[in-house]
Design an enzyme around this catalytic site. Structure first.
Site, PDB file in Angstrom:
ATOM      1  N   SER A 128     -29.820  42.367 -44.938  1.00 32.69           N
ATOM      2  CA  SER A 128     -30.636  41.466 -45.838  1.00 32.69           C
ATOM      3  C   SER A 128     -29.418  40.366 -46.318  1.00 32.69           C
ATOM      4  CB  SER A 128     -30.890  42.284 -47.271  1.00 32.69           C
ATOM      5  OG  SER A 128     -31.473  41.373 -48.198  1.00 32.69           O
ATOM      6  N   TYR A 153     -29.764  47.741 -54.072  1.00 33.83           N
ATOM      7  CA  TYR A 153     -30.089  47.397 -52.787  1.00 33.83           C
ATOM      8  C   TYR A 153     -29.310  46.668 -51.800  1.00 33.83           C
ATOM      9  CZ  TYR A 153     -33.290  45.044 -49.507  1.00 33.83           C
ATOM     10  OH  TYR A 153     -33.673  44.257 -48.177  1.00 33.83           O
TER      11      TYR A 153
END
Length: 352
Positions: A128, A153
């Site tokens: 990501s 995350y």
């Protein structure tokens, strides 16, 4: 080739399965159909893929179920694994951190272990853009350090890159990590801004813009993501033999391991993004400006030059075109109550 796609009922996963089937690959999917958002959307994605490309096996397995994952590897014998399953969402990681440890760390470890026990030609996995965290310099380059994540995350995605490297080094598993930048398009996740914003505008509800709407995002249309994955499928990384020991490249290794950014390379201000949605929906947004939220990154912009050198491709769908395609799908999938559609002049007046 035999390809295993995890997260096959997810946003990127469903599009990926469709492309692979159309390209003639033998595809097996894995998904747990959890209720992080309405599972019906996942079932509808699968039905959409099957309607366009035919049936494919889809195992309902949770990433934490190591034995079932290993059985799936044993029975399907994948040449390539495309690992897209994960617990997503920056803000949700503040509420339920254990879900991220279970799925993104334990789950990824189970995938790596099965790749070790049942050797594969290539493991492609989703990272990501959030790993860039507190980095202030843009565009983000895979040559930049990523040591200051701003959310759990992001930390789990950075951990995935490190875990993949260790298995690549120890067991020779060719691993490619893909740092996705704000993916959008038809069949997207309802917790992401395109659907959230479009629903708020279409239903004339208040649209909350954090950081007072001053964010910039590098939006990437789903087709550009899928084209990149398709081109990387048979381009498993090789060790970088002539590695500069004085200034090593963080995106390559003496192991068969690589990292690529996949992003549009044209960051757009959040307010401009909302204006484009207003234009395509023909309705004005009711905006509430709020402070910056914990874990949010201010601005993102990808340097995708390494991807272009490796594949001859880089994302090319313009945001206005991509949002137009998204809105067409959105209005079809989420039918709205009849409402007056505003012209350009009225939209401008209401904004003022």
């Amino acid at each position: 080739m035999n390809v295993l796609v995890t997260g096959a009922a997810g946003f990127i996963g469903a599009h990926c399965v469709l492309r692979l089937l159309r390209d003639g690959h033998d595809v097996c999917g894995l998904d747990n159909f959890n209720d992080y958002y309405d599972p019906q959307l996942k079932h509808d994605r699968v039905a959409w893929v099957k309607a366009l490309a035919g049936e494919f096996p889809l195992a309902r397995i949770d990433l934490t179920d190591a034995a079932s994952i290993d059985e799936l590897f044993q029975s399907h014998r994948p040449d390539v694994v495309i690992h897209l399953a994960a617990q997503a969402g920056v803000r949700y990681s503040l509420q339920n951190p254990h879900a991220y440890v279970d799925s993104n760390l334990t789950g990824f470890l189970n995938i790596l272990e099965s790749c070790r026990r049942h050797p594969v030609k290539h493991l492609i996995y989703a990272s990501s853009s959030s790993v860039y965290g507190a980095n202030a310099r843009t565009p983000y380059s895979v040559q930049d350090g990523v040591d200051h994540p701003l959310s759990l995350y992001a930390a789990t995605k950075k951990a995935n890159e490190l875990m993949a490297h260790s298995y690549s080094h120890l067991f020779g598993i060719p691993c490619t990590g893909l740092r996705f930048f704000t993916v959008y398009g038809p069949w997207g996740r309802p917790d992401m801004s395109p659907i959230q914003f479009a629903k708020a505008i279409a239903e004339e509800q208040v649209l909350q813009l954090f950081n007072h709407g001053e964010h910039e995002r590098d939006f990437t249309y789903i087709d550009d993501i899928i084209e990149s994955i398709a081109r990387l499928l048979e381009r498993a990384p090789y060790p970088t033999v002539h590695r500069d020991r004085e200034q090593p490249d963080p995106a390559s290794s003496l192991a068969p391991w690589r990292i690529y950014n996949i992003g549009g390379q044209h960051p757009v201000a959040l307010r401009s993004y909302v204006a484009l949605l207003e234009k395509h929906l023909g309705r004005a947004a009711r905006i509430e400006l709020l402070p910056l939220q914990p874990g949010d990154v201010l601005n993102t912009c990808a340097d995708a030059s390494d991807l272009a050198r490796a594949t001859g491709f880089q994302p090319c769908v313009e945001l206005e075109d991509g949002l137009g395609r998204f809105v067409d799908w959105f209005l079809d999938y989420y039918p709205q109550q009849p409402a007056h559609v505003l012209g350009a002049a009225e939209l401008q007046r209401r904004r003022l």
